[in-house]
Design an enzyme around this catalytic site. Structure first.
Site, short mmCIF file in Angstrom:
data_model
loop_
_atom_site.label_atom_id
_atom_site.label_comp_id
_atom_site.label_asym_id
_atom_site.label_seq_id
_atom_site.Cartn_x
_atom_site.Cartn_y
_atom_site.Cartn_z
CB SER A 251 4.88 -18.06 -1.72
OG SER A 251 3.80 -18.86 -1.31
CE1 TYR B 155 6.51 -19.38 6.96
CE2 TYR B 155 6.09 -21.42 5.76
CZ TYR B 155 6.78 -20.23 5.90
OH TYR B 155 7.74 -19.89 4.98
CE LYS C 21 -3.79 2.14 2.63
NZ LYS C 21 -3.32 3.50 2.71
CE LYS D 64 5.70 -17.20 3.99
NZ LYS D 64 6.39 -15.99 3.49
#
Length: 195
Positions: free
Chosen positions: A132, A146, A115, A150
């Site tokens: 990722s 986790y 942003k 991702k």
């Protein structure tokens, strides 16, 4: 802007540090964001490096990083959003506050950095790379926090790709890299080989 300028999060160790070293070797200006200086001390003398110490989940850090890029290097051409933490627990034993902290680092900090950077990246027709994991598409015991974070990163990447046509956004799955996080996965999650 005379050369590319990239912000790298999670920059003091592991994949993030390797990315910083590579970018500097290519004469890219780098704003390295990390909670501690760690290995970055060895690069302090680089003229095209600015180090911002701070936690990515703190709301002021993305704006500070973008401001450093603009003030010191004249603009911004990319983000490598690498900072992440792991929380190893089965869902039945989950500590919700720790999951929230993980999501603040692994997901919401990426939203905040994107942003903040979008106005500059629109100008430079820049790039966003989000790190990722194989855990984003495959379930592992004790890896719910986790892995789901991702998976959210993957979706965030797809959303940015359609919303910001002038910015190239990808999620990158680096595979198994023998970092401290990988060691924690093997020991805490009892996963001998994490893909």
């Amino acid at each position: 802007m005379s050369s590319a300028t990239v912000i790298v999060t999670g920059a003091s160790k592991g994949i993030g540090f390797a990315v910083v070293e590579y970018l500097l070797s290519q004469s890219t200006n780098v704003v390295a964001v990390a909670r501690s200086e760690g290995s970055l001390t060895s690069l302090r003398s680089q003229k095209n490096l600015e180090i911002l110490l701070g936690d990515v989940k703190e709301p002021e850090i993305p704006a500070k990083a973008v401001r450093l890029a603009i003030d010191n290097f004249g603009g911004l051409s990319g983000l490598v959003l690498n900072a992440a933490i792991i929380e190893a627990s089965k869902i039945a034993d989950a500590d919700i506050e720790r999951w929230k902290t993980l999501y603040n680092v692994n997901v919401f900090s990426l939203v905040a950095f994107a942003k903040e950077a979008i106005p500059e990246l629109r100008k430079s027709r820049g790039r966003i790379v989000m790190v990722s994991s194989g855990a984003s598409v495959r379930a592992y015991q004790a890896m719910g926090a986790y892995g789901s974070s991702k998976a959210a990163v993957n979706h965030l990447t797809k959303t940015l790709a359609i919303e910001e046509k002038d910015i190239t956004t990808i999620a990158f799955r680096p595979g198994v890299v023998d970092t401290n996080m990988q060691k924690a996965i093997r020991e805490d999650c009892k996963i001998p080989y994490f893909r």
